[in-house]
Structure formats: C-alpha cells, structure tokens
Design an enzyme around this catalytic site. Structure first.
Site, short mmCIF file in Angstrom:
data_model
loop_
_atom_site.label_atom_id
_atom_site.label_comp_id
_atom_site.label_asym_id
_atom_site.label_seq_id
_atom_site.Cartn_x
_atom_site.Cartn_y
_atom_site.Cartn_z
N TRP A 158 6.34 -2.43 5.04
CA TRP A 158 5.48 -1.41 4.42
C TRP A 158 5.94 -0.05 4.96
O TRP A 158 5.83 0.21 6.13
CB TRP A 158 4.00 -1.61 4.72
CG TRP A 158 3.24 -0.51 4.06
CD1 TRP A 158 2.96 0.73 4.59
CD2 TRP A 158 2.73 -0.49 2.73
NE1 TRP A 158 2.30 1.51 3.66
CE2 TRP A 158 2.15 0.78 2.51
CE3 TRP A 158 2.71 -1.43 1.69
CZ2 TRP A 158 1.54 1.13 1.30
CZ3 TRP A 158 2.12 -1.08 0.49
CH2 TRP A 158 1.53 0.19 0.30
N TYR A 171 1.11 -4.35 12.06
CA TYR A 171 1.06 -2.91 12.36
C TYR A 171 -0.37 -2.40 12.21
O TYR A 171 -1.27 -3.18 11.85
CB TYR A 171 2.00 -2.13 11.45
CG TYR A 171 1.93 -2.54 10.00
CD1 TYR A 171 0.99 -1.98 9.14
CD2 TYR A 171 2.79 -3.50 9.48
CE1 TYR A 171 0.91 -2.35 7.82
CE2 TYR A 171 2.72 -3.89 8.15
CZ TYR A 171 1.78 -3.32 7.32
OH TYR A 171 1.70 -3.70 6.01
N ASP A 172 -0.56 -1.11 12.50
CA ASP A 172 -1.90 -0.51 12.51
C ASP A 172 -2.81 -1.17 13.53
O ASP A 172 -4.04 -1.21 13.37
CB ASP A 172 -2.56 -0.56 11.12
CG ASP A 172 -1.95 0.43 10.15
OD1 ASP A 172 -1.13 1.26 10.58
OD2 ASP A 172 -2.28 0.37 8.94
N GLU A 227 -8.47 -6.39 0.63
CA GLU A 227 -8.74 -5.91 1.99
C GLU A 227 -10.22 -5.54 2.15
O GLU A 227 -10.57 -4.40 1.87
CB GLU A 227 -7.85 -4.71 2.31
CG GLU A 227 -6.36 -4.99 2.21
CD GLU A 227 -5.49 -3.79 2.58
OE1 GLU A 227 -5.97 -2.88 3.29
OE2 GLU A 227 -4.33 -3.77 2.15
N GLY A 285 -4.75 -4.74 -5.52
CA GLY A 285 -5.76 -4.31 -4.59
C GLY A 285 -5.31 -3.21 -3.68
O GLY A 285 -5.20 -2.05 -4.07
N GLY A 286 -5.06 -3.56 -2.40
CA GLY A 286 -4.76 -2.56 -1.41
C GLY A 286 -6.03 -1.95 -0.85
O GLY A 286 -7.16 -2.29 -1.24
N TRP A 287 -5.89 -1.03 0.07
CA TRP A 287 -7.04 -0.44 0.74
C TRP A 287 -7.99 0.25 -0.24
O TRP A 287 -9.21 0.09 -0.15
CB TRP A 287 -6.56 0.56 1.80
CG TRP A 287 -7.67 1.20 2.57
CD1 TRP A 287 -8.17 2.47 2.41
CD2 TRP A 287 -8.46 0.60 3.60
NE1 TRP A 287 -9.20 2.70 3.30
CE2 TRP A 287 -9.40 1.56 4.04
CE3 TRP A 287 -8.45 -0.67 4.20
CZ2 TRP A 287 -10.32 1.30 5.05
CZ3 TRP A 287 -9.37 -0.93 5.21
CH2 TRP A 287 -10.28 0.05 5.62
N GLN A 340 10.45 4.70 -26.33
CA GLN A 340 10.47 3.32 -25.87
C GLN A 340 9.07 2.87 -25.42
O GLN A 340 8.36 3.62 -24.76
CB GLN A 340 11.42 3.16 -24.67
CG GLN A 340 12.88 3.30 -25.02
CD GLN A 340 13.76 3.23 -23.78
OE1 GLN A 340 14.94 3.58 -23.85
NE2 GLN A 340 13.22 2.80 -22.65
#
Length: 556
Positions: free
Chosen positions: A535, A392-393, A316, A258-260, A232
């Site tokens: 997250w 958070y963080d 970020e 993206g992201g860190w 497939q």
C-alpha cells in the site's frame, strides 16, 4: 500459483536483397530481419456516431529493417464489424475474424517508423477495441511478459485518485519496471451505497467514474501510446488496465471494495440473506460482467468485461470501530462469514458460465482484538484465495509519541502498548490460518511527527511530539519517494526489527526503505507466508526501487 509462460515470437522473413555482379561482389551480408518482437499495433476509435464509428490502426516497426510484408489479424467485440477499410486490404467477417494485409500497391512499414490505415465500422453501443489481435502471428501489444520469476504473490494496490493527485498512471507501472514484478493489482476502491449495492458516481465524496472509465487518456499517458477516443464506452483507468493485461496476461486485477472511507454501509449490506445476495450480484454485474452505468457518454452493458479477475473485500471493520460514520453491529462477525460465502458462490457460478476462475481475497486487520470481534477465520478461509494482513499503521500521528509504524518484532524499549508483525501474524496462525494464504502488507509511505526532542539516544524515537509533520498531501504522512529526497536528516535503523526512521533534531519520520523492504520480505518468506502486499504502488519512485527490493527477496 501457476507457472508463468513467455510466449515465443516468430521472425518475419526479410525482403530478398539483390546481389551485385559476382566478380565485383563482396562476401554476402545477410539482410537484417524484422523480428516480431519489434512489431506492435495500436488502435484508437477516432469518431463515433449512432451505430457507426471510425477506427485508426497503426503498425509500428521498432527494428532496423523495413517491413514489406505483414499480416494483421483481429476480432471485434460482439455487435461490431468492419464496414469499409482504406489503405490496406481486408478479408473476413465479424463471425470469423478479420485479416488485413498491405494494399495491392504495397505498404512498407519503415525501419523505426509506422504505417497508418483506417476503417469505418458498425457497433451496437459497446467497445470497439481489437480482440485477439496479432501481427505476423505475434501479440499486437508486443511480447507478453511472464511476470515475476517466482511463485510467491506480489500484490500492489493502485489507487483511483493517484492519477489526479499524485500524477501516477497505469503506464508508470511499465515505465518503472513494476508491472514485471507484480502478480496482482488491487484497484482501490469500489463503493457500496446506502441501498447496499455497488455503484458508480461522479459525486466527489462517493466515487470518481471519470477517473475510472470516463477520462480521455492522452497518448503520452497511455500504456500503448494510443489515446482514448472521446466516444469510446471504456476510457480512463479501466481501459489502461485492459491494455496492461494485454502485455501482462498472467497479471490478476481485482476490484477492492470499501476501504476506510467507503465501509460505511457494509454492515447493512451484510445483514440479511436478501441484502447479501443483492450486494454481491450488484458488484459482480458492475465489475466482473462489466455492466457500467452510462455516465457522461462512457459505460454500457459489458463495457468493462474482462478487466477484473476478482473481488478484494476491504470492510474496515466488521464488529469493531473504523471510520466514525460506519454502522457496527455485534452480528457483523457471523454476517461477514455469510457475505464471504455469498461472494464465493456467485463467483464460482460466473466462473462456470465463463470458463474462468474469479479470485476472492480480503484485506485483514492488525490486532487480535479485531479478529475475535469480526471474523470467524475457520469458516471464511476456505472461501478465500488469499488474505492480505495489514503490516503497518501500528503507530501514527493519531498518537502524540513517536514510534515505529511497521516493526517486525516487538521493540523491548517501547514504553507503550507493543504491537508488531510477529504478534499479528501469530494471532492468525493460532486461529488456524494456513501461513501460505497470508500475504504481508508493507507501506510505501511513512508516518511523521514534528516538535520532537532528541531523547536520551539522540534519535527522536519514543519521544513526545507537538503534532504531525507537514506532508505534501496530508500532514503526518508522506510517500517514500518524497521522504528519500529529504535533506538534513539522519537515517536510523534497527535491523532486528526491520525498521528505519529519519530525524533532523525536530522532525521524525518512521518509514521503510529498500533495506527495510528486503528485511520484511525475507522475514515473510522465512516464516512461510504467501507473499507481500503493497500500500500503495504510487508511493514508489520512478525507478521502482522499493518493488525491486521486494522482488529480489521474493526470488531468493
């Protein structure tokens, strides 16, 4: 949000039951009928060659009655057609769609059993899965879910690496009951290369095309119980997300870019009108048009079309430090505005072409200093459907003193720089952001330190530490599902702050449990926010207890 609808199903008439002679007959008992809600159909491409392939279709009957009469209807992707079919009767064409019924000698689908038939088909290199599939008029995947019973947003990040590293699969969203409670899934992450374009690769540092669409998912991990065929063009997580959307048609799936680790080249990609146009068009082509590069026999033009409903930007950070390898420029602020505008314009153009609305969202930072250096909020907010704000963080093991990582309000006892969800959200509101467009991020993991003295309160809070606590995947962090199983720890909490922590006299974990999730979600609703973001969803337990707590609070 539009109201979510549950499609109605139609009952299938049962076979006529012969009556006993009248004198001996007991009062007639109605035969058990086969409700279409008990019928599902799975498909697997079992072989592929040149321009041909073999497909296997299974009709499943979960009811307590035999099914003697059934009608299967479906279409095939562009370029596909049925060449020959066995053990069933087929009518129709590739242009009009196909109708399959039992063969002339009959084909009973037994109670609690299944019936299998196959066919040879023709393809043009693309997918061969069944489109608009119905069995006796009902969705082949089963009764579609209407999703949450509330209109607030519940957004979960599904991590690309979670399948391999945490044994968390798309199917776990169903088995845990989480999929019923989500309005959005953000798939993390898509990468942008040094040429400023979205791309796919199996280079371990830059991507995992194998996990995305190359891995052959076995039946035991598959959303519908049917394995991926080895030939497939679409396999892996992407194919499972496609199947998930058949069961949850109101679910919005976006690709998060993206992201860190993968924000390194965003500043370059956003630098000029030409580079912005090139970046956006490459991302639209790759994910929304679904034109996947062929890697290890998977992919192709249009292979992933229909899976993604939008783009989630996770740069970020524009204009301020993030990962040390990032390029950061003072003009990132204005260039991010222009990049967002370019995304909105190209998404709208594709929407006009396809008759769909493609969403645009963004993961946004905690801390007013990042807002002022990186974002023109008054300019960009009209182009976003919503934004998710990091909740958070706030503190973690990059610091040597224990603290809360996601407190709602400032802690008056905090000896250091105070940060809280309240002060973060207020920073957005002061800059004119509509609270209904803000979705509050919450963590399904904890931050931990070891070598922690009890301190005057005996709970380890605001005390110096010798280093990060050992974690299963990385020191200093741990999924909630693992933290909840720790023994020898005492639970502490501050209900006003919406925080909880664990301490055993040596090791300290700041985390969120069901009570804290209820408190945070209730706070978000009381302050008029648009919903809650998670997250990441693989941090929840097998019963989905954290998302259940969020869903209950959203639905009040």
């Amino acid at each position: 949000m539009s109201a979510r609808r549950l499609r109605k199903t139609l009952a299938v008439p049962a076979a006529v039951v012969l009556a006993a002679p009248l004198a001996l007959a007991a009062p007639p008992v109605a035969a058990e009928t086969v409700d279409t809600g008990d019928l599902t159909v799975t498909y697997v491409e079992s072989a592929r060659w040149n321009t041909g392939y073999s497909g296997e279709i299974t009709v499943h009957n979960a009811s307590g009655a035999d099914l003697t009469d059934w009608t299967l209807e479906f279409e095939l992707p562009e370029g596909g057609r049925v060449h020959e079919l066995w053990n069933a009767t087929v009518e129709g064409t590739a242009e009009e769609g196909y109708t399959v019924t039992p063969p002339r000698w009959g084909a009973v689908v037994p109670a609690g059993g299944s019936y299998v038939f196959g066919f040879n088909g023709v393809h043009e290199g693309g997918n061969t899965h069944l489109l608009d599939c119905s069995i006796n008029g009902a969705n082949c995947a089963g009764t579609p879910s209407q999703g949450p019973e509330h209109d607030e947003l519940s957004v979960a990040y599904f991590t690309q690496w979670g399948v391999k590293e945490r044994d968390y699969h798309v199917r776990d969203l169903i088995d845990s009951g989480s999929a019923d409670k989500l309005t959005h899934i953000n798939y993390a992450f898509g990468n942008v290369g040094s040429d400023g374009e979205c791309f796919m690769t199996n280079d371990p540092e830059d991507g995992d095309a194998l996990a995305d669409y190359g891995r052959v998912v076995p039946a035991s991990e598959s959303v519908d119980g049917a394995p991926d065929g080895p030939g497939q063009p679409l396999r892996g997580n992407f194919n499972q997300l496609r199947k998930l959307k058949e069961l949850y048609p109101e679910l919005v799936v976006s690709i998060s870019l993206g992201g860190w680790n993968w924000s390194e080249h965003f500043s370059d990609a956003a630098l000029t009108p030409e580079s912005r146009e090139r970046m956006v068009s490459s991302c639209v082509d790759l994910y929304l048009r679904g034109d996947l590069p062929v890697i290890d026999g998977a992919g192709g033009e249009g292979a992933a079309y229909g899976i993604f409903d939008g783009i989630d930007l996770d740069w970020e950070w524009p204009g301020s430090e993030g990962n040390p390898h990032n390029t950061v420029r003072p003009e990132d602020r204005e260039n991010f505005t222009a990049l967002v505008r370019e995304f909105r314009e190209q998404l709208d153009a594709l929407g006009e072409e396809t008759g769909r609305h493609f969403e645009l969202s963004s993961f946004m930072p905690a801390g007013a200093w990042r807002l002022d250096s990186g974002y023109e909020l008054d300019e960009i907010m009209p182009d976003f459907d919503f934004i998710t704000v990091q909740g958070y963080d706030y503190h973690g093991t990059w610091e040597t003193t224990t603290n809360h990582q996601s407190n709602l309000l400032p802690d008056p006892n905090d000896p250091g720089e105070v940060i809280s969800t309240l002060t973060n959200v207020e920073a957005y509101l002061e800059r004119g952001v509509d609270p209904e467009k803000i979705v509050l991020g919450v963590p399904f993991y904890g931050q931990g330190w070891t070598g922690v003295e009890p301190g005057p309160a005996g709970d380890g809070l605001f005390q110096s530490a010798s280093g990060p606590a050992p974690g299963l995947y990385a020191d200093g962090t741990e999924d909630w599902k693992a933290l909840k199983e720790l023994s020898g720890f005492e639970v502490h909490r501050d209900d006003d702050l919406g925080t909880a922590w664990l301490y055993d006299g040596e090791t300290f974990w700041t985390y969120d449990d069901e009570i804290a999730m209820d408190q945070k979600t209730t706070w978000a609703m009381d302050n008029g926010l648009g919903g809650v973001m998670i997250w990441s969803i693989d941090g929840d337990d097998a019963d989905g207890n954290l998302i259940t707590a969020i869903d209950a609070a959203l639905g009040r």
